[in-house]
Design a protein around this motif. Structure first.
Motif, short mmCIF file in Angstrom:
data_model
loop_
_atom_site.label_atom_id
_atom_site.label_comp_id
_atom_site.label_asym_id
_atom_site.label_seq_id
_atom_site.Cartn_x
_atom_site.Cartn_y
_atom_site.Cartn_z
N ASN A 120 55.04 25.79 39.15
CA ASN A 120 54.74 24.40 38.88
C ASN A 120 53.34 24.03 39.35
OD1 ASN A 120 57.25 23.93 37.74
ND2 ASN A 120 58.17 23.31 39.68
N VAL A 121 52.96 24.54 40.53
CA VAL A 121 51.61 24.30 41.03
C VAL A 121 50.57 24.94 40.11
CG1 VAL A 121 50.01 24.83 42.91
CG2 VAL A 121 52.32 24.02 43.44
N THR A 122 50.81 26.19 39.73
CA THR A 122 49.87 26.90 38.86
C THR A 122 49.69 26.15 37.54
OG1 THR A 122 50.63 28.98 39.84
CG2 THR A 122 49.33 29.14 37.85
N CYS A 123 50.80 25.68 36.97
CA CYS A 123 50.71 24.97 35.69
C CYS A 123 50.02 23.62 35.82
CB CYS A 123 52.12 24.81 35.09
SG CYS A 123 52.73 26.30 34.27
N THR A 124 50.23 22.95 36.95
CA THR A 124 49.53 21.68 37.16
C THR A 124 48.03 21.89 37.21
OG1 THR A 124 51.43 20.76 38.36
CG2 THR A 124 49.29 19.71 38.71
N THR A 182 45.98 32.06 30.47
CA THR A 182 46.96 32.21 31.55
C THR A 182 46.24 32.17 32.89
OG1 THR A 182 46.82 34.65 31.54
CG2 THR A 182 48.47 33.62 30.11
N LEU A 183 46.98 31.74 33.92
CA LEU A 183 46.45 31.62 35.27
C LEU A 183 47.46 32.15 36.27
CD1 LEU A 183 44.42 30.45 37.42
CD2 LEU A 183 45.71 28.29 37.24
N GLY A 184 46.98 32.89 37.26
CA GLY A 184 47.85 33.36 38.32
C GLY A 184 47.06 33.59 39.59
N PHE A 185 47.73 33.46 40.74
CA PHE A 185 47.13 33.73 42.05
C PHE A 185 47.89 34.87 42.72
CE2 PHE A 185 46.50 29.21 41.19
CZ PHE A 185 45.13 29.07 41.38
N TRP A 186 47.15 35.79 43.36
CA TRP A 186 47.77 36.91 44.05
C TRP A 186 47.11 37.09 45.41
CZ3 TRP A 186 47.38 36.43 38.95
CH2 TRP A 186 48.53 36.66 38.19
N ALA A 187 47.92 37.27 46.45
CA ALA A 187 47.41 37.31 47.82
C ALA A 187 47.19 38.71 48.35
CB ALA A 187 48.38 36.57 48.75
N ALA A 188 47.84 39.73 47.81
CA ALA A 188 47.93 41.02 48.49
C ALA A 188 46.66 41.85 48.40
CB ALA A 188 49.11 41.82 47.93
N ASP A 189 45.99 41.90 47.27
CA ASP A 189 44.90 42.85 47.06
C ASP A 189 43.58 42.14 46.76
OD1 ASP A 189 46.54 45.22 47.22
OD2 ASP A 189 47.38 44.58 45.29
N PRO A 190 42.47 42.81 47.03
CA PRO A 190 41.17 42.25 46.66
C PRO A 190 40.83 42.51 45.20
CG PRO A 190 40.85 44.34 47.78
CD PRO A 190 42.34 44.05 47.80
N PRO A 244 34.41 40.02 47.01
CA PRO A 244 35.44 40.60 46.16
C PRO A 244 36.29 41.64 46.89
CG PRO A 244 33.31 41.51 45.59
CD PRO A 244 33.05 40.44 46.60
N GLY A 245 35.88 42.03 48.09
CA GLY A 245 36.68 42.97 48.86
C GLY A 245 37.72 42.30 49.74
N ALA A 246 37.72 40.97 49.81
CA ALA A 246 38.70 40.25 50.62
C ALA A 246 40.00 40.08 49.85
CB ALA A 246 38.15 38.88 51.02
N PRO A 247 41.15 40.27 50.51
CA PRO A 247 42.43 40.07 49.81
C PRO A 247 42.53 38.66 49.24
CG PRO A 247 42.77 41.15 51.91
CD PRO A 247 41.34 40.69 51.90
N GLY A 248 43.14 38.55 48.09
CA GLY A 248 43.30 37.26 47.44
C GLY A 248 42.55 37.21 46.12
N VAL A 249 43.28 37.00 45.05
CA VAL A 249 42.70 37.08 43.71
C VAL A 249 43.20 35.91 42.87
CG1 VAL A 249 42.83 38.36 41.53
CG2 VAL A 249 42.30 39.56 43.64
N VAL A 250 42.32 35.39 42.02
CA VAL A 250 42.71 34.46 40.97
C VAL A 250 42.37 35.11 39.63
CG1 VAL A 250 40.50 33.24 41.15
CG2 VAL A 250 42.42 32.15 40.01
N LEU A 251 43.33 35.10 38.72
CA LEU A 251 43.14 35.66 37.40
C LEU A 251 43.24 34.57 36.35
CD1 LEU A 251 43.04 37.93 35.20
CD2 LEU A 251 45.52 38.01 35.37
N VAL A 252 42.21 34.44 35.53
CA VAL A 252 42.27 33.58 34.34
C VAL A 252 42.02 34.48 33.14
CG1 VAL A 252 41.21 31.68 33.09
CG2 VAL A 252 41.54 31.51 35.55
N ASP A 253 42.94 34.44 32.20
CA ASP A 253 42.88 35.35 31.05
C ASP A 253 42.99 34.54 29.76
OD1 ASP A 253 43.14 37.43 29.24
OD2 ASP A 253 44.33 38.64 30.60
N GLY A 254 41.92 34.54 28.98
CA GLY A 254 41.91 33.76 27.73
C GLY A 254 41.98 34.65 26.51
N THR A 255 42.70 34.22 25.49
CA THR A 255 42.75 34.92 24.21
C THR A 255 42.53 33.92 23.09
OG1 THR A 255 45.15 34.66 24.04
CG2 THR A 255 44.34 36.68 25.05
N VAL A 256 41.96 34.40 21.99
CA VAL A 256 41.72 33.53 20.85
C VAL A 256 42.45 34.08 19.63
CG1 VAL A 256 39.55 34.66 20.18
CG2 VAL A 256 39.96 32.29 19.52
N ASP A 257 43.10 33.23 18.92
CA ASP A 257 43.83 33.58 17.71
C ASP A 257 43.53 32.51 16.67
OD1 ASP A 257 45.55 34.78 15.93
OD2 ASP A 257 47.27 34.84 17.27
#
Length: 523
Positions: free
Chosen positions: A386-390, A424-432, A475-488
């Protein structure tokens, strides 16, 4: 949150979606929240669609079409009916109605929402066709979450705009007849092939298991089945279509085989074997559609042709008996304009097989302040998605306009509008960020957005993803944000004239969104 494997899996979902044409199939009866939570989807019964496949007459729906036709309605397949009309230039076009066409969230996301006769409907103009298929205008009237009554206008000799106009004109009386489906039932013999869904026929006759959730076809006249749920199990396909009342002459390598209700034409191709037979003759139909012709194809068996002949024998014996009587007709078919007609949010249709990633509705909520607070959220908690979608909706709408969002997986979100762009959007804490791409043999491209270094994996013209450090510039610190866009293609337009490989557009839009996520929520 999640590990590197989970992130790359989510990224590849979006990568695949850019070229995805495989829709979700099956007959779900309700939405489910799954382990990641979120509100359950609405309960939508498949029984009206089951009844329609067994009992609704597609030719009755076309019997009084307002389009000036040059033929009486005729069956083009057991569950399809067509009429032809002549254009001012003397060329002929055709209208076709199909009963029980697969129409799911993926299809809804590709089509423009509209209404016909007060019913919820969807329309698409399709010029992205092969050399054997003319441009077409298609209107789907959903009769369940997964199936529709479909009206297609083929532009064989005229303009597509005229085909779309005729499709809408013909769809109005079709929709009106769905208000009283019991008045438009089949009046043919109980042994009619049109009284069977291909999967039901195949299962009943052979005892095989229909692969209902793996159908590559949207037709009620086509199905595949296996002896057991194993990739090594022999497979039998069935397909029925309209054709001449006599089989073609055998070629030198073909042969006619004796079946209980009439001969079959056997063709061996080495890795598979087919047997085609006339399943039902249709008096009064045009010569090219004077019969329903069924083809069985078997592959993976010890002797494919023997297996195909055995399946054809069982199919003919089953068709010689009355089909199971359908239940009482539903009071109506279709969904009132504005009524919920799907168990998934429309944005789920932009991530391929949404069922496999547990796509669901998201709620707008308050967002914790700062990257550390976001990374501390538990990905298994429904609140994470819900937070990610907001965040995604707030950032994406100023960039791409009105946006629908849906949660999927463990804490991720997808957003889509009407322009054909989705993200799409996602947050990940484990890896850099530096831990991605290389370990999966994916192409890597260094990028910089919002004054932060990042990485792009598997670049493609229709896809742009950004894997960025969430906590700062390292970029070597743990914690990542991914934004992935596609066009159709934009919703409602599938056209070969409008390339979807616009890498400039997709990179610009995705860059703006990742910039907004970083500057508004991660600093």
């Amino acid at each position: 949150m999640k590990s590197r494997t989970a992130l790359l899996a989510a990224a590849l979902v979006a990568l695949v979606t850019a070229g995805c044409t495989t829709s979700i199939t099956g007959t779900p009866t309700a939405g489910t929240a799954g382990p990641s939570g979120g509100a359950a989807g609405p309960s939508i019964s498949e029984e009206p669609a089951d009844w329609a496949v067994q009992a609704l007459d597609p030719c009755a729906l076309l019997a009084d079409t307002p389009v000036n036709t040059t033929s009486n309605p005729f069956a083009t397949k057991p569950h399809n009916c067509g009429v032809e009309y002549t254009l001012p230039n003397g060329e002929k076009d055709r209208l076709v109605v199909r009963i029980g066409t697969t129409f799911d969230t993926f299809d809804r996301a590709q089509s423009s929402p509209t209404s016909v006769g007060g019913l919820r409907a969807y329309q698409i103009r399709d010029t992205e066709v092969d050399a054997y298929t003319p441009p077409q205008c298609v209107i789907d009237i959903p009769i369940s979450a997964t199936r529709s009554v479909q009206l297609e206008a083929l532009s064989l000799g005229g303009e597509l705009d005229k085909a779309c106009s005729n499709a809408r004109e013909a769809a109005e009386p079709v929709a009106a007849k769905l208000a009283d489906p019991g008045a438009n039932t089949r009046n043919g013999p109980p042994t009619s092939l049109g009284r069977w869904h291909a999967c039901d026929l195949l299962e009943t006759a052979t005892g095989l298991y229909a692969e209902r959730n793996k159908l590559g076809s949207s037709s009620a006249d086509q199905c595949s089945a296996v002896a057991e749920d194993s990739p090594d199990s022999p497979k039998t396909d069935i397909e029925s279509t309209g054709g001449p009342a006599t089989l073609e002459q055998p070629a030198s390598d073909d042969r006619l085989v004796t079946l209980p209700q009439g001969p079959g034409l056997q063709k061996s191709y080495g890795t598979f074997c087919t047997i085609t037979f006339v399943a039902e003759e249709l008096p009064g139909a045009p010569t090219d559609y004077a019969a329903q012709v069924t083809t069985l194809k078997t592959r993976g068996a010890q002797d494919n042709c023997t297996a195909a002949a055995d399946a054809a024998t069982k199919i003919q014996n089953t068709l010689a008996k009355p089909a199971p009587a359908p239940p009482a007709p539903p009071a109506k078919l279709g969904f009132a304009d504005g009524q919920t007609d799907d168990i998934l949010p429309i944005a789920c249709g932009r991530i391929g097989n949404a069922a496999s990633v547990n796509c669901r509705e998201a709620q707008q909520v308050d967002v914790p302040k700062g990257a550390r607070a976001l990374l501390a959220l538990d990905g298994k908690d429904p609140a994470t998605a819900n937070v990610t979608c907001t965040i995604l909706k707030n950032v994406a709408e100023p960039v791409i306009g009105p946006t629908e969002v849906a949660a999927f997986g463990d804490g991720s979100c997808v957003a889509a509008g009407d322009t054909g762009y989705s993200v799409t959007l996602g947050f990940w804490a484990a890896d850099p960020a530096t831990g991605y791409c290389a370990g999966f043999d994916l192409e890597r491209q260094d990028i910089r957005i919002a004054n932060r270094p990042g990485i792009r994996c598997s670049p493609s013209a229709a896809n742009f993803n950004a894997i960025m450090p969430a906590l700062g510039a390292d970029p070597g610190a743990p914690g990542v944000v991914l934004v992935d866009g596609t066009v159709d293609h934009p919703r409602g337009a599938r056209t070969s004239d409008q390339a979807v490989t616009d890498d400039t557009r997709v990179s610009q839009l995705t860059t703006k969104i990742i910039d907004g996520v970083i500057t508004q929520y991660l600093t």
